[in-house]
Design an enzyme around this catalytic site. Structure first.
Site, PDB file in Angstrom:
ATOM      1  CE1 TYR A 128      30.983  31.194  21.208  1.00  0.00           C
ATOM      2  CE2 TYR A 128      32.346  33.147  20.891  1.00  0.00           C
ATOM      3  CZ  TYR A 128      31.214  32.407  20.590  1.00  0.00           C
ATOM      4  OH  TYR A 128      30.328  32.867  19.655  1.00  0.00           O
ATOM      5  CB  CYS A 129      36.697  29.628  18.361  1.00  0.00           C
ATOM      6  SG  CYS A 129      37.492  30.273  16.868  1.00  0.00           S
ATOM      7  N   PRO A 130      35.337  32.893  18.398  1.00  0.00           N
ATOM      8  CG  PRO A 130      36.315  35.015  18.320  1.00  0.00           C
ATOM      9  CD  PRO A 130      36.413  33.687  19.004  1.00  0.00           C
TER      10      PRO A 130
END
Length: 268
Positions: A128-130
């Site tokens: 998951y990439c913010p």
């Protein structure tokens, strides 16, 4: 700095903090590009190099928004389809650990993982990439990888063209925003955007280059970030670097697409 705040507020839905980092990323891109034009670089380098810069910037933004808004490969299925999948696994005595996601109750494809942010399982889960406010998975990994590549290329060209025009002058408020030769005084109050844009350009170039190097290594081994951290998957040394691995990571072939469509049909 107002650009960062405006981008973050503009992207974030009410009551949600999920898009804060994404707004910061977009704000950084806007500030860096704005500093390029405000410093008057196009007039110095000419139309051809400015055109190259704009093309790279357009590719950067295109892949950024693709990574943000694309479906990462969510494993779908209605409630009835989920029940049918569970019954089918039970009848075949295949209801073993890992075959079914305990959170969203779907039959879990190989290399998929449940993501708590989305609340769904994602095919070929990477991480998951913010900064793109989305999971990076099977269907948007190529856009994410190209986003990293274009960030490095765009910022690299940005600094190559902009730095010769900057001078560390302007501490004295009586000095003008430019030197006698037309160079930009980076420390002058009127040139705050140029200074901030250059700072973030250097900062992002360093850490994104490290990210790109890491993901290039993973692509060569057809391995995800999650698999690399957990020490599982098909990575080195059993699967040495090859062009085939790169194609499998970045380009969905016909067989894989057909298998995905068949799996989706089963669930629905």
């Amino acid at each position: 700095l107002a650009l960062f705040v405006a981008a973050a507020v503009g992207l974030a839905p009410a009551g949600s903090g999920r898009y804060g980092h994404c707004g910061f990323a977009l704000g950084s891109i806007v500030a860096i590009a704005a500093s390029f034009f405000r410093a008057g670089v196009p007039a110095v380098v000419g139309a051809p190099l400015t055109g190259v810069y704009l093309c790279l910037l357009a590719c950067l933004l295109g892949n950024f928004f693709a990574a943000v808004f694309a479906d990462p490969g969510v494993v779908g299925g209605s409630a009835d389809a989920r029940v049918a999948a569970i019954v089918d696994l039970a009848r075949r005595d295949a209801l073993v650990e890992g075959a079914l996601c305990p959170s969203c109750l779907v039959k879990r494809p190989d290399r998929s993982k449940h993501d708590p942010t989305l609340g769904r399982c994602v095919r070929r889960f990477d991480h998951y990439c913010p900064y793109v406010a989305n999971v990076v998975g099977e269907r948007n990994y190529r856009a994410f990888y190209l986003f990293l590549a274009f960030v490095v290329a765009t910022i690299g060209l940005h600094l190559l063209l902009l730095l010769p025009s900057l001078r560390l002058c302007g501490l004295d408020a009586r000095d003008g925003p430019r030197t006698e030769t037309g160079k930009v005084c980076a420390l002058h109050g009127d040139n705050a955007l140029e200074l901030v844009g250059t700072f973030f350009a250097v900062l992002h170039l360093i850490w994104v280059s490290c990210m790109l190097l890491m993901h290039s290594t993973l692509v060569c081994h057809d391995q995800t970030t999650y698999e690399s951290i957990r020490g599982v998957g098909v990575g080195h040394p059993d699967n040495p670097p090859s062009c085939r691995n790169c194609r499998r990571s970045l380009c969905a072939d016909g067989a894989a697409a057909a298998a995905d469509a068949a799996a989706e049909g089963e669930l629905q």
